[in-house]
Design a protein around this motif. Structure first.
Motif, PDB file in Angstrom:
ATOM      1  N   THR A   1      36.807  40.432  39.652  1.00 43.22           N
ATOM      2  CA  THR A   1      36.629  40.241  41.096  1.00 43.22           C
ATOM      3  C   THR A   1      35.298  39.548  41.355  1.00 43.22           C
ATOM      4  OG1 THR A   1      37.887  42.244  41.541  1.00 43.22           O
ATOM      5  CG2 THR A   1      36.543  41.397  43.332  1.00 43.22           C
TER       6      THR A   1
ATOM      7  N   GLU B   1      36.881  34.424  38.945  1.00 46.72           N
ATOM      8  CA  GLU B   1      37.863  35.103  39.809  1.00 46.72           C
ATOM      9  C   GLU B   1      39.177  35.345  39.059  1.00 46.72           C
ATOM     10  OE1 GLU B   1      37.722  35.089  44.226  1.00 46.72           O
ATOM     11  OE2 GLU B   1      39.510  33.858  43.931  1.00 46.72           O
TER      12      GLU B   1
ATOM     13  N   ALA C   1      32.543  38.362  44.284  1.00 41.75           N
ATOM     14  CA  ALA C   1      32.109  38.564  45.667  1.00 41.75           C
ATOM     15  C   ALA C   1      30.880  37.694  45.923  1.00 41.75           C
ATOM     16  CB  ALA C   1      31.771  40.032  45.935  1.00 41.75           C
ATOM     17  N   ASN C   2      30.935  36.942  46.987  1.00 36.64           N
ATOM     18  CA  ASN C   2      32.097  36.739  47.859  1.00 36.64           C
ATOM     19  C   ASN C   2      33.178  35.953  47.100  1.00 36.64           C
ATOM     20  OD1 ASN C   2      31.085  38.200  50.021  1.00 36.64           O
ATOM     21  ND2 ASN C   2      29.970  36.450  50.828  1.00 36.64           N
ATOM     22  N   PRO C   3      34.426  36.009  47.575  1.00 36.60           N
ATOM     23  CA  PRO C   3      35.534  35.386  46.835  1.00 36.60           C
ATOM     24  C   PRO C   3      35.450  33.860  46.758  1.00 36.60           C
ATOM     25  CG  PRO C   3      36.336  36.857  48.574  1.00 36.60           C
ATOM     26  CD  PRO C   3      34.861  36.727  48.762  1.00 36.60           C
TER      27      PRO C   3
END
Ligand SMILES: Nc1ncnc2c1ncn2[C@@H]1O[C@H](COP(=O)(O)OP(=O)(O)O)[C@@H](O)[C@H]1O
Ligand SMILES: [Mg+2]
Length: 292
Positions: free
Chosen positions: A79, A75, A81-83
């Protein structure tokens, strides 16, 4: 330049996700350069991707801390996903207590941290399993009143530093299995029925995950309402992917067995059009990141 996407898997799960080939093809169709990458591959260059989508990281349950460290690094680099925040909360099933406290129907669950004495129900069958769990591993269905095997499992899990969960065995699972409700990019997508996993008297499974008996199913309105409520309470309504597993309580109403926001099998092959919809959503998220 086409956006680049990694589908995060594990070395131990390499090539084993049955949805992966179709998803890679649909991503190529959507103009995305996608490839699988093992989360535990020390040579992977996560910063080279616009988006990392968690998919078949099925072996994190025995090393959650290392997995969360990895997710934190990813992260920071791109990015995820999911965070991370979602993954952190979702990889420990104590979120079931949050749901129950908010009034969402949940399978009755007691948690026992290492050092706490594990209390088994005196009557009826029970299930003993770890709070950080995947693939039905280390999951035991007891005989009514049985103590030796479940307490031995609990003792081993505690020795590994893991929290133990005890639930009543939900009897309807033997007949109706469970319903997995899927949401893609925040919108309800499809439902899959999963048959029972734990035959009476069976030992805990060996291997990455138990064999699964799957079929398409239409969710009932009551199931939709409970799944929606669970995602709402967990602030998970807008995620790239979400899955809520429901079983029928003794009175026939649905209750939550598990909410999967980390590495759920999405069973896209059971719902026409779902793989293309998921690929388009991934492509949109990756392009958004690539523009920044
Ligand atoms: N309380 C329960 N009653 C009936 N079946 C259960 C119960 N808990 C687990 N199971 C069975 O074991 C499987 C795995 O348990 P689950 O809670 O979904 O953990 P995992 O995270 O490993 O998927 C379920 O799919 C279900 O078939
Ligand atoms: Mg499950």
């Amino acid at each position: 330049m086409p956006p680049r996407v990694a589908l995060a898997t594990a070395r131990a799960a390499w090539g084993l996700d049955p949805d992966e080939p179709a998803l890679l093809a649909a991503l190529a169709e959507a103009g995305v350069e996608a490839e699988p990458q093992a989360w535990d591959d020390p040579d992977a260059d996560w910063a080279a991707f616009d988006l990392v989508v968690l998919r078949s990281t099925w072996d994190y349950a025995e090393r959650r801390a290392a997995f969360l460290d990895w997710a934190e690094r990813v992260e920071a680099a791109t990015t995820l996903a999911n965070p991370l925040e979602v993954v952190r909360a979702n990889t420990d099933k104590r979120y079931l207590a949050t749901l129950a406290a908010a009034g969402v129907p949940v399978v009755d669950t007691a948690f026992f941290a290492p050092g706490e004495e594990v209390v088994l129900p005196e009557h009826g069958e029970a299930v003993v399993k770890p709070a950080v769990s995947a693939g039905s591993r280390d999951t035991l269905r007891t005989w009514p009143g049985e103590r030796e095997r479940p307490l031995a499992l609990a003792e081993r899990l505690h020795a590994e530093g893991r929290t133990v969960m005890v639930q009543p065995y939900v009897a309807s699972v033997d007949e109706r299995g469970e319903s997995a409700l899927f949401y893609l990019d925040g919108a309800f997508s499809h439902t899959v029925a999963k048959g029972p996993i734990l035959p009476p008297g069976a030992d805990v499974i060996d291997g990455l995950h138990a064999a699964e008996d799957l079929a398409a199913r239409e969710a009932t309105e009551a199931e939709r309402a409970v799944a929606d409520a669970a995602l709402d309470v967990l602030d998970a309504d807008g995620l790239l992917y979400a899955r809520v597993d429901l079983v029928d309580a003794a009175d026939g109403t649905p209750e939550v067995l598990e909410v999967e926001l980390t590495e759920p099998s999405l069973f896209l092959r059971y719902a026409e059009g779902s793989v293309e919809r998921f690929a388009r959503a991934i492509a949109a998220h990756a392009r958004e990141r690539a523009r920044r």
